[in-house]
Design a protein around this motif. Structure first.
Motif: not given
Length: 245
Positions: A133-137, A155-161, A168-174
Motif C-alpha cells: 500500500x505504501x508503494x501504491x500511494x 488521498x482516499x482510503x489507503x487502508x482498503x488495500x 502508508x501514513x509515513x508516505x502521507x506525512x513525508x
C-alpha cells in the motif's frame, strides 16, 4: 496553502450520505477526515477536492470560499470510481498514462526514469493490486504532483488495500512535509492510528534524516526530478486513470 473543511456534510442525519466532518490541512500537517461506509469516503474526497458542493458547511482555501481554486490546486488520489487505476494495470503502464495526462513525454525512457527515481524499478511490471500500500500511494501521489498547478492532494482510503497504517501514513506525512497540502480520507480506526502517529511526531520534533539510502528514499516523499517542469494546461484532474489514454 491551507485547506479548511468547516463542518461539511451531505444529506440529513440520521443516515446522511456524508455525516458532518471537519479538518484543517496545511503544509507539514495532513488534514485527516474520518469517515465510514462505502460511499462516504468518495463524497468526502469530492467535497475536499472542490468537485462537489456540500449541503452544509464550507471548504475554505486560505480562508476564501473558492471552489475553482480548490479544483485547480488539488488532485484526487486513488479515489474509488473516480481516480483509481484498474487493479491489473502495471506500474509502468500507470506511469505512462499519468505522464501523458500531465502533458509530459510518456516515452519508455521517461517511464523508466520516473520509476527509477522513485526506487520502484523492481515493481515496474507488477500489477498495482499486488504492490504494498505504501508503494501504491506514493506512486499515485507523486504522479499527481507532476500535473501543472497541483500543490495539494486528497488521498482516499489507503487502508482498503491493507498493510500497516504506520507504513502508508509515513508516505502521507513525508509528502506533506515537503510543502504539499494533503487531505487524508480514511476509516475511523485508521484515522485514530494516523492521528496518534502525527501527535507523536509533533511532540518529538521529528528531525529529518539527511542521509538516506535507496530504501529510505522510497519513503521520503522525494519528488521525481528526471523530467523538466511543464506548465501546459490539462484536462479535469478527476478523470479516472482507467479512462485515460
Amino acid at each position: 496553502m491551507t485547506l479548511e473543511l468547516d463542518h461539511v456534510g451531505i444529506g440529513d442525519a440520521p443516515g446522511a450520505a456524508l455525516p458532518v466532518v471537519s479538518a484543517v490541512a496545511a503544509p507539514g500537517h495532513p488534514g485527516i477526515l474520518a469517515v465510514e461506509t462505502e460511499q462516504a469516503p468518495v463524497l468526502a474526497s469530492l467535497v475536499a477536492g472542490g468537485r462537489m458542493t456540500p449541503d452544509t458547511g464550507r471548504v475554505l482555501l486560505d480562508g476564501h470560499d473558492d471552489p475553482a481554486a480548490v479544483r485547480r490546486a488539488f488532485a484526487l488520489v486513488d479515489t474509488p470510481g473516480v481516480a483509481e487505476p484498474f487493479p491489473v494495470m502495471s506500474l509502468k503502464r500507470i506511469v505512462h498514462e499519468e505522464l501523458a495526462f500531465a502533458g509530459r513525454r510518456p516515452s519508455r525512457a521517461d517511464v523508466a526514469t520516473v520509476l527509477e527515481e522513485l526506487d520502484m524499478t523492481t515493481w515496474a511490471d507488477t500489477h498495482v493490486q499486488r504492490v504494498p500500500t505504501d508503494v501504491r500511494i506514493r506512486l499515485l501521489a507523486e504522479l499527481a504532483l507532476l500535473r501543472p498547478d497541483v500543490t495539494g492532494l486528497v488521498i482516499t482510503s489507503p487502508e482498503r488495500h491493507g498493510g500497516a497504517t504506520a507504513e502508508w501514513f509515513a508516505v502521507v506525512r513525508d509528502i506533506a512535509r515537503r510543502g504539499v497540502t494533503v487531505v487524508l480520507v480514511t476509516s475511523k480506526a485508521a484515522a485514530e492510528a494516523a492521528s496518534a502517529l502525527l501527535d507523536t511526531i509533533t511532540d518529538h520534533g521529528d528531525a529529518a534524516d539527511t542521509t538516506q539510502g535507496p530504501e529510505d528514499a522510497t519513503r521520503s516523499g522525494s519528488s521525481p526530478t528526471g523530467l523538466p517542469a511543464d506548465t501546459s494546461d490539462t484536462t479535469d484532474a478527476t478523470a479516472p486513470l482507467e479512462t485515460r489514454s
